[in-house]
Design an enzyme around this catalytic site. Structure first.
Site, mmCIF file in Angstrom:
data_model
loop_
_atom_site.group_PDB
_atom_site.id
_atom_site.type_symbol
_atom_site.label_atom_id
_atom_site.label_comp_id
_atom_site.label_asym_id
_atom_site.label_seq_id
_atom_site.Cartn_x
_atom_site.Cartn_y
_atom_site.Cartn_z
ATOM 1 N N THR A 1 0.159 -4.594 1.386
ATOM 2 C CA THR A 1 0.827 -5.699 1.626
ATOM 3 C C THR A 1 1.609 -5.263 3.239
ATOM 4 O O THR A 1 2.023 -4.115 3.284
ATOM 5 C CB THR A 1 2.188 -5.728 0.925
ATOM 6 O OG1 THR A 1 1.864 -6.186 -0.408
ATOM 7 C CG2 THR A 1 3.040 -7.087 1.479
ATOM 8 N N ASP B 1 4.513 -8.329 -6.197
ATOM 9 C CA ASP B 1 5.783 -8.112 -5.879
ATOM 10 C C ASP B 1 6.177 -9.077 -4.275
ATOM 11 O O ASP B 1 7.218 -9.238 -4.226
ATOM 12 C CB ASP B 1 6.352 -6.751 -5.744
ATOM 13 C CG ASP B 1 5.407 -5.937 -4.554
ATOM 14 O OD1 ASP B 1 4.268 -6.020 -4.955
ATOM 15 O OD2 ASP B 1 6.200 -5.634 -3.788
HETATM 16 N N1 GLY Z 1 2.259 -5.183 -3.527
HETATM 17 C C1 GLY Z 1 1.110 -6.146 -3.665
HETATM 18 C C2 GLY Z 1 0.854 -6.216 -4.883
HETATM 19 O O1 GLY Z 1 0.954 -5.794 -5.878
HETATM 20 O O2 GLY Z 1 0.350 -7.378 -5.175
#
Ligand code: GLY
Length: 318
Positions: free
Chosen positions: A151, A182
């Protein structure tokens, strides 16, 4: 007055370079976040964000993004967005809505079209080929399909003392249709309070959201901890809990900045990140986890590392 931006991964550096140039000229943290994340979303060789992001197990690109204004706590978010060119821009627009500020699936495109945002096919030939290759690998071995969830998350502070943050992600490669990580979840993927500071996360969303680690980092900064102390304590304490209670903990990396432009980073895997402030030209760092839970080792990325990275992300896919 101080200003600055901190962001997850090397891919964020061009965006924060532009963003902090705007901040130096008096631009707002809110505008800098959207402009910087749009740059990451638009670059087709970043395979975990925006155009060129990797698809889910059905071969469909589903993108998550969020925006938060640290002055008034306004939040907008999208999840499972399939056709909006810049999910972060739609998330920012949604943050101004009193109701319906977090949209998923078809609702994102409907809202985006109504508000005049650009729509496009988000699946590149390159991402499709990577997906086909992974399907073939999975048929021929016991490989876990779930790999890759980088991300982009950013926190910005402007010269008026306003702060904002944002995230954008294609989420877990080969995720189930409709899976949300998340990144669009307040407190987990991001959190910012202009009176304290902000934090944002990258890693395994299913584990990050169990600990609300971005909120916890900001809360700890609010008790007087420096960003480095706060982010390390938030991550290490929760990683220990997960290991004790579940026997394992996914990859976690977080970056944080306070409302003075001081910053910190915590990680349990090798991780690159980018920072620029009124005191520091845009710099890409590598962070390595410590064995004993103390602060990560941080070094400036070498030219050799940067060249290898660019060659790797643009190499032809067979
Ligand atoms: N941190 C990004 C996801 O798990 O979608």
């Amino acid at each position: 007055m101080s200003y600055g931006m901190i962001a997850t991964w090397r891919m964020a550096c061009d965006g924060i370079t532009k963003g902090t140039t705007d901040l130096a000229n008096g631009g707002s943290a809110q505008t800098a976040i959207v402009a910087a994340i749009k740059m990451v979303e638009d670059y087709p060789f970043y395979k975990s964000v925006g155009y060129g992001g990797l698809p889910n197990e059905e071969g469909l690109v589903e993108l998550d993004a969020a925006f938060m204004n640290g002055d008034n706590f306004d939040i907008g978010a999208v999840a499972g967005s399939r056709s909006v060119k810049n999910p972060i821009a739609v998330a920012e627009k949604l943050s101004h809505e009193r109701f319906n500020s977090f949209l998923v699936g078809d609702g994102v495109a409907k809202y985006a079209i109504k508000e005049g945002f650009e729509i496009q096919n988000m699946l590149t030939e390159r991402a499709k080929k990577t997906w086909e290759n992974r399907l073939a690998e999975m048929r021929n071995s016991n490989l876990s399909p779930y790999d890759g969830h980088d991300t982009v998350g950013m926190v910005a502070l402007d010269q008026n003392g306003s702060m904002a943050c944002g995230t954008s992600s294609s989420g877990l490669f080969m995720k189930k249709e409709g899976r949300i990580g998340d990144s669009p979840l307040s407190g987990s993927g991001f959190y910012v309070d202009s009176e304290i500071g902000g934090a944002t996360a990258t890693g395994l969303g299913e584990d990050l959201m169990k600990g609300c680690l971005s909120y916890e980092t900001v809360r700890l900064m609010g008790t007087g901890l420096q960003p480095q102390e706060a982010v390390n304590q938030a991550m290490q304490d929760f990683a220990k809990q997960l290991e004790r209670r579940k026997g394992k903990c996914g990859a976690f990396s977080l970056v944080a900045m306070n409302n003075k432009g001081e910053w910190g980073v915590a990680t349990n895997v090798e991780f690159s990140f980018a920072v620029a402030t009124d005191q520091l030209a845009p710099t890409i760092y590598l962070a390595y986890p410590s064995e004993d839970g103390s602060y990560p080792k941080i070094e400036v990325a070498s030219q050799e590392w940067l060249d290898a990275y660019q060659a790797r992300i643009t190499a032809p896919i067979q």
